[in-house]
Design a protein around this motif. Sequence first.
Motif, PDB file in Angstrom:
ATOM      1  N   VAL A  33      20.898   2.488  -4.054  1.00  0.00           N
ATOM      2  CA  VAL A  33      21.292   1.380  -4.904  1.00  0.00           C
ATOM      3  C   VAL A  33      20.030   0.752  -5.450  1.00  0.00           C
ATOM      4  O   VAL A  33      19.191   0.265  -4.679  1.00  0.00           O
ATOM      5  N   PRO A  34      19.839   0.776  -6.772  1.00  0.00           N
ATOM      6  CA  PRO A  34      18.626   0.191  -7.323  1.00  0.00           C
ATOM      7  C   PRO A  34      18.617  -1.326  -7.147  1.00  0.00           C
ATOM      8  O   PRO A  34      19.667  -1.953  -7.008  1.00  0.00           O
ATOM      9  N   ALA A  35      17.405  -1.879  -7.161  1.00  0.00           N
ATOM     10  CA  ALA A  35      17.289  -3.326  -6.993  1.00  0.00           C
ATOM     11  C   ALA A  35      17.933  -4.025  -8.170  1.00  0.00           C
ATOM     12  O   ALA A  35      17.933  -3.526  -9.289  1.00  0.00           O
ATOM     13  N   GLY A  36      18.479  -5.171  -7.912  1.00  0.00           N
ATOM     14  CA  GLY A  36      19.119  -5.909  -8.990  1.00  0.00           C
ATOM     15  C   GLY A  36      20.168  -6.845  -8.433  1.00  0.00           C
ATOM     16  O   GLY A  36      20.230  -7.077  -7.223  1.00  0.00           O
ATOM     17  N   GLU A  37      20.965  -7.357  -9.322  1.00  0.00           N
ATOM     18  CA  GLU A  37      21.918  -8.391  -8.949  1.00  0.00           C
ATOM     19  C   GLU A  37      23.233  -8.079  -9.640  1.00  0.00           C
ATOM     20  O   GLU A  37      23.232  -7.653 -10.805  1.00  0.00           O
ATOM     21  N   ALA A  38      24.328  -8.241  -8.949  1.00  0.00           N
ATOM     22  CA  ALA A  38      25.607  -7.945  -9.584  1.00  0.00           C
ATOM     23  C   ALA A  38      26.660  -8.908  -9.073  1.00  0.00           C
ATOM     24  O   ALA A  38      26.624  -9.354  -7.921  1.00  0.00           O
ATOM     25  N   TYR A  39      27.569  -9.246  -9.951  1.00  0.00           N
ATOM     26  CA  TYR A  39      28.733 -10.035  -9.554  1.00  0.00           C
ATOM     27  C   TYR A  39      29.957  -9.320 -10.090  1.00  0.00           C
ATOM     28  O   TYR A  39      30.123  -9.189 -11.297  1.00  0.00           O
ATOM     29  N   SER A  40      30.784  -8.816  -9.190  1.00  0.00           N
ATOM     30  CA  SER A  40      31.969  -8.113  -9.654  1.00  0.00           C
ATOM     31  C   SER A  40      33.185  -8.999  -9.434  1.00  0.00           C
ATOM     32  O   SER A  40      33.214  -9.811  -8.511  1.00  0.00           O
ATOM     33  N   ARG A  41      34.150  -8.842 -10.296  1.00  0.00           N
ATOM     34  CA  ARG A  41      35.351  -9.661 -10.173  1.00  0.00           C
ATOM     35  C   ARG A  41      36.561  -8.755 -10.263  1.00  0.00           C
ATOM     36  O   ARG A  41      36.654  -7.925 -11.150  1.00  0.00           O
ATOM     37  N   VAL A  42      37.469  -8.920  -9.333  1.00  0.00           N
ATOM     38  CA  VAL A  42      38.742  -8.231  -9.462  1.00  0.00           C
ATOM     39  C   VAL A  42      39.849  -9.254  -9.286  1.00  0.00           C
ATOM     40  O   VAL A  42      39.674 -10.287  -8.649  1.00  0.00           O
ATOM     41  N   GLU A  43      40.977  -8.935  -9.875  1.00  0.00           N
ATOM     42  CA  GLU A  43      42.141  -9.799  -9.727  1.00  0.00           C
ATOM     43  C   GLU A  43      42.878  -9.345  -8.483  1.00  0.00           C
ATOM     44  O   GLU A  43      43.690  -8.429  -8.514  1.00  0.00           O
ATOM     45  N   ASN A  44      42.556  -9.960  -7.396  1.00  0.00           N
ATOM     46  CA  ASN A  44      43.237  -9.635  -6.147  1.00  0.00           C
ATOM     47  C   ASN A  44      44.559 -10.408  -6.115  1.00  0.00           C
ATOM     48  O   ASN A  44      44.720 -11.353  -6.868  1.00  0.00           O
TER      49      ASN A  44
ATOM     50  N   ALA B 107       0.813  -1.198   0.000  1.00  0.00           N
ATOM     51  CA  ALA B 107       0.000   0.000   0.000  1.00  0.00           C
ATOM     52  C   ALA B 107       0.856   1.262   0.000  1.00  0.00           C
ATOM     53  O   ALA B 107       0.546   2.240  -0.662  1.00  0.00           O
ATOM     54  N   ALA B 108       1.960   1.199   0.720  1.00  0.00           N
ATOM     55  CA  ALA B 108       2.786   2.377   0.839  1.00  0.00           C
ATOM     56  C   ALA B 108       3.725   2.562  -0.339  1.00  0.00           C
ATOM     57  O   ALA B 108       4.375   3.576  -0.464  1.00  0.00           O
ATOM     58  N   ALA B 109       3.828   1.536  -1.176  1.00  0.00           N
ATOM     59  CA  ALA B 109       4.844   1.573  -2.228  1.00  0.00           C
ATOM     60  C   ALA B 109       4.500   2.606  -3.291  1.00  0.00           C
ATOM     61  O   ALA B 109       3.354   2.860  -3.593  1.00  0.00           O
ATOM     62  N   LYS B 110       5.597   3.179  -3.840  1.00  0.00           N
ATOM     63  CA  LYS B 110       5.391   4.131  -4.915  1.00  0.00           C
ATOM     64  C   LYS B 110       5.655   3.429  -6.235  1.00  0.00           C
ATOM     65  O   LYS B 110       6.685   2.779  -6.396  1.00  0.00           O
ATOM     66  N   PRO B 111       4.784   3.565  -7.205  1.00  0.00           N
ATOM     67  CA  PRO B 111       4.990   2.881  -8.470  1.00  0.00           C
ATOM     68  C   PRO B 111       6.263   3.353  -9.178  1.00  0.00           C
ATOM     69  O   PRO B 111       6.854   2.611  -9.949  1.00  0.00           O
ATOM     70  N   ALA B 112       6.693   4.540  -8.900  1.00  0.00           N
ATOM     71  CA  ALA B 112       7.873   5.077  -9.586  1.00  0.00           C
ATOM     72  C   ALA B 112       9.111   4.217  -9.340  1.00  0.00           C
ATOM     73  O   ALA B 112      10.004   4.175 -10.165  1.00  0.00           O
ATOM     74  N   LYS B 113       9.131   3.541  -8.226  1.00  0.00           N
ATOM     75  CA  LYS B 113      10.293   2.734  -7.876  1.00  0.00           C
ATOM     76  C   LYS B 113      10.569   1.646  -8.905  1.00  0.00           C
ATOM     77  O   LYS B 113      11.667   1.124  -8.997  1.00  0.00           O
ATOM     78  N   LYS B 114       9.541   1.295  -9.661  1.00  0.00           N
ATOM     79  CA  LYS B 114       9.688   0.202 -10.622  1.00  0.00           C
ATOM     80  C   LYS B 114      10.803   0.500 -11.609  1.00  0.00           C
ATOM     81  O   LYS B 114      11.547  -0.391 -12.001  1.00  0.00           O
ATOM     82  N   GLY B 115      10.954   1.729 -11.955  1.00  0.00           N
ATOM     83  CA  GLY B 115      11.976   2.096 -12.923  1.00  0.00           C
ATOM     84  C   GLY B 115      13.390   2.001 -12.358  1.00  0.00           C
ATOM     85  O   GLY B 115      14.351   1.976 -13.101  1.00  0.00           O
ATOM     86  N   LYS B 116      13.498   1.937 -11.051  1.00  0.00           N
ATOM     87  CA  LYS B 116      14.832   1.970 -10.454  1.00  0.00           C
ATOM     88  C   LYS B 116      15.424   0.567 -10.331  1.00  0.00           C
ATOM     89  O   LYS B 116      15.929   0.197  -9.295  1.00  0.00           O
ATOM     90  N   ARG B 117      15.327  -0.177 -11.367  1.00  0.00           N
ATOM     91  CA  ARG B 117      16.010  -1.469 -11.334  1.00  0.00           C
ATOM     92  C   ARG B 117      17.339  -1.333 -12.045  1.00  0.00           C
ATOM     93  O   ARG B 117      17.458  -0.615 -13.028  1.00  0.00           O
ATOM     94  N   ALA B 118      18.319  -2.020 -11.520  1.00  0.00           N
ATOM     95  CA  ALA B 118      19.620  -1.968 -12.179  1.00  0.00           C
ATOM     96  C   ALA B 118      19.542  -2.744 -13.482  1.00  0.00           C
ATOM     97  O   ALA B 118      18.700  -3.624 -13.652  1.00  0.00           O
TER      98      ALA B 118
END
Lengths: 891, 348, 119
Positions: A819-830, A289-300
């Motif tokens: 930080v928008p909703a979504g999923e990320a996998y970052s890789r660095v050469e440590n 109920a409290a959610a704003k529909p605009a947030k939908k666009g904020k996906r990564a």
Amino acid sequence: MANPTISRPEWSTVIDSVLQKELEQHVLVTSWDKLLNMVDTVYNWGRRSSLWPLGFGLACCAIEMICTASSRFDIARFGAEVFRGSPRQADLMIVSGTVTKTMMPMIARLYDQMPEPKYVISMGACATGGGPFKEGYNVVSGIDKYLPVDVYIPGCPPTPQALLNGLIMLQKKIDGEHITNAPWYRGDVERDIPIPVLGPDLIDLRTVELTAERTALGLAEVREADLPKPSKIPAPQPEAEVVDASGNGAVGAEAAKPPSKIDLIRAKARGETLPAAGSAAPAAAAAPAAAKPAKKGKRALARPSLVWLGDEGLKELAARLDAELGAGTVSIVQAGLLVAPEKLVAVALYLRDKNPIKYDYLASLQSVHYEDCIEINYQFDSTIRPGSLIELRVRTAEAEGQGEVPSLYQVYRGADFQEREVFDMMGVRFTGHPELKRILMWEGYAYYPLRKDFLEPYYEAPAKVFPSRVDEGFGQHFRAEEVNPHGTNLKVPQGFTDWASLSSGSDPKGQPLLPGAIDVQELGTDQFIVSMGPQHPSTHGVFRLNLRVDGETIVGLKPVMGYMHRNHEKIGERNTFLMNFPFTDRLDYLTSMGNNFGYALAVEQLMGEDSRPPERAEYIRIIMAELTRIASHMWSIGFLLNDLGAFFTPALYAIEERELILDLFEWAAGSRMMCNYFRFGGVAFDLPPGWIERCRGVVNDRIDKKIDEFDRYLSQNEIVLDRCKGVGVLTPDQAINYSTAGPVLRASNVAYDIRRAAPYSIYDRFDFDVITGPNGDLYDRYYVRLLEMRESAKILKQAVRDIPDGPILPGKKSYQIKVPAGEAYSRVENPKGELGYYVVADGSGSAYRYHVRSPSFINLTALEPMCLGHTIADVVGILGSLDIVLGEVDR
Amino acid sequence: MLWVAIGILLKILVVVSIALGTVAYLIYVERKVAAYAQDRVGPNRAGKELGIPFGLLQPLADGAKMVLKEDVIPGYVSRPLYMLAPVIAIVAAMIGFAVVPFGPVGPNQIMNFQIAPNINIGILYVFAIGSLAVYGIILAGWASNNKYAFLGALRSSAQLISYEIPLGMSILGMVLIAGSLDLNQIVNWQDRRVWGVVVQPIGFLLFLVSAFAETNRLPFDLPESEQELVGGYHTEYSAMKFGMFFLGEYLHVITVSYLTVLLFFGGWSLPFHLLNQNQIGFLSAVFKVMVLLFKVALMILFIMWVRWTLPRFRYDHLMDLAWKSLIPLSLVNLVATAAIVQLIYSSR
Amino acid sequence: MVINNYIFIGLLLLVAITFAVLPLIVVAVIAPRKRSLAKSDTYECGVRTYGETWVRFRIQYYIYALMFVVFDIETVFLYPWAVSYAGLGAFALIEMIVFLVILSVGLAYAWAKGVLRWV
């Protein structure tokens, strides 16, 4: 002694007071007390000047403890450099780092095994009170819960100077002791402590009855019933439905984050009741109920990693898989392939062997607990065409203990430990895994801690800031211990009744090894089992190897870990994104800058283009990362030599140069080891004036010379060659299949370096070579590291030459990031290998799921095949050549 | 006769006390050498209260602490052997001193710098006693009922007996040339002709390598090998018993250094006859003792320097080195020496 | 006089034993003593030891012991030969070479048999 001026006869007044004092000081035996004082002086002086510490390091602080022995600080001046491996010969236990529940029984036993008189220094915030990891479910909130501590040293980690100061404080304390009332001479003082037991949790036998009573009452469950729980989000759905589902997902996530919630919790903690309090528990239900529909666009942007196969390629691959293995095998979900569990092994086999781009490398494997399922996802890459990363998803039942997924153990051996970790943390069983046991926690631990419905003993709120840490005036904050019904970091399910079975001799983490797999001789002799570690001079921390040896030959080997499991991921899911930076420092505590780098990239990937760092920041990042690499490799080579038996000399020479680099870090970031220097979109501070010049000096004048020196003295040393050549060979195929990374992989002649395979930051602008070794043996792993330092120096020279002026952050410095909703996998050469951060964001202020693909942990998978058939001495060397850091192995 | 005995007893007491004191300070020197090898300062605080510099009282502090430290005897050890082992270690190391001359010896010297002079099998005795020391280690490791200690003991037994052979053979050349087992005679021969290291270079190398192995010093410290076996055979020993193993080890180092100097570096003589061996008198005797001491000190420093420089061998390499290199080499060396000596005799 | 010398060694032995035992007695008298179950447990890196230590151990170590006996006796034979070499003449050299060759053949045999290979 009574005041002499009162009772002194009259004639004595002729002695002037100075003479009187002199006499009292220098005429030797005047009374029994004075004699005892003299005895005390000698007795105390002996102990204070000869404090031999137990060679025993737990975590980050241990690194500083070792630095204290180096030439810059030199603990030897106090006669305390004699680090003894065996507690029988030690006087002083320096508890250097986080004390975990898994480790606590070992520490208690070691303490008990030390002869009297013995002292304990609690080094660092963790040992003193749990420090930053206090809220963790596997962390003991302070060693003084069990051992009597003599000196506490603050700091995280305390610098070597602080440790020296602690030592001096201890000496002062010893100076004040008296032989007449020393506790070790008194029959009525109990000095040794009962060893706590790893049962459903860490059980202190001194308070077991009380614990049992409180558990039976279900106090923990009662408390938790009132607390707001973390809300779960639904798993991402195939693209056709994504319009609705993602909206809901984002909405549900947003609901977890109304700012008023913290106030609610604070209010609750103070015992007030707000009218809104009732809505906190069913937050998820009330949220839409409290959610704003605009947030939908904020996906990564949906992409598994920055460099990957790409949408087109993925569609082609999905179509190919459907064609080969039957329609409906895979479907594309959020730029990953959703595979039906029963088809998983077939898909993996196809990807590995038949696909045009052969996906031979399992980069990472992790699990996410969604509302409707537990998702296991796999990142695959190809060493033949690097940078074509894809993600596979498999989903299974969400209910505790119900999840079941086929194991990829037979296809990718690198899945071995990672699957065990998922089993340990989420309770998902992998069918076909030959040894599915808990890996970080112990067998018998009552919970699966990374499930969203597991609340830690000190649980207060789904996300930080915890009410206990909010200090609104004197007396308004409270300690985490106060919220727990047991008064300590302890939680036992109400159903547990088997208290009588707890015995202090049990060792639920050790697995007795079956008779050896290889038969080495025809005559029947007995083999024996020996545990190497967790307290051992050359396991590089609290790592343990269960060995089965026949003579000197290893016929069975099982790594046992989790003694440094500090619940990094669980804590990371409560932290705000920004707050998590300092925790990443403490993963691989030798390479904090590199860890920062990877984490920053992961979140920046979610944040998209707005968070792109400005030029100067990119250069600073590269400079820091490469300095870190040199420092880490220096350390690694030095301690490899130490493992080969060269008593600390090469190691301490290596530390010298590392200190120069740490000075640079301290100057720029404010801390030697735990730099906490990176920020999303840049770095925390600009470089101070003069920094670049100093760095140029170090890079151009010092580092090359040092590398040459190492090369000259070590690379052709007869004994080094003898010990290293042909030992612990890992073939290229094995190295890939076991998912090893970094110098270990490259030493096996696989030119796979994330900086080239999946370029990040601005590495594509620099000229450097990917070093490989021809044979994959111990020597190559040593030599690859040495040459990599040269390449790093090359990059550094280019970077310090070209670094531009300009801003260091894209926007303003801010503490709140979106930080928008979504999923990320970052890789660095440590320096240790591929460091990956897997982050699922739900749009709130903290990560929904946060996983670290740690190179040290996964490289250890290859330890067993490398060691079998070699000797005990080789195991030490091979382990040294893997260059593990326990903070990262166990996280 | 009684006076002679008392004199000898006094001499023994003096020698043993000096040896033990030296050993305590050798540990200090070792720590200082380690410090300088590693670009550090080393112990420099102990004794500061009394104005004594360089941490010179460090050994006293260590000693005071060790004496007052609890002596843990674990429950599962074989008690008699466990107690016996350190005693054997230190006794074997001490009685090896009996025939080591620490100064000129002879009927016309003012004093015999040797506890038991005129024992004509000098070297043989040293080796016989030296090999007793292995009992200390084996018993310690076995009696401890600890796996690390046990492995250390087994390593040590195989290592020490293996290196016994090249050690014994390496000096045969010198014995053959000098024609005596008596260390005085060997020194006198060197004084007359030339230092042993010149006539027996291979013998010297063999002796040096074997001596390192016999004293359990890096790169041959496999019975202890801290990085693998935590403490090796002495893992379960605490306080004074542990200290006694330490003392034993350093006593061995002293003995071995003396032997090296006596056999191969001319003992108390100086090259080119700078020191007249026939001169008798108090000053000359003291000077000779000093010369010998100086050489021994250099040798000890060399042994320490090596320890802080080299990595350790692996066990199988160690055995290979003994059996496949040193023993054949020592046989060849012996035959070659004998042949050359024969040639020289026959050419006369 | 010769006997005297061995008496000296005996004296030294007594002194050495005194010096070795004395500290142990001193420690037993003045050092503190606190017993506990965990303290008398075997040390193994902080965990309890598993299984037996005194087992039938690997044969490899003992083979070296056997070889040692052969070669040590050989060395003992060589000493008197070396001392009196000057007076024995050229034939002694040949005899000894024969002796050593026989032994070397033994070593070579063991070597070829793989006894010296540490597996």
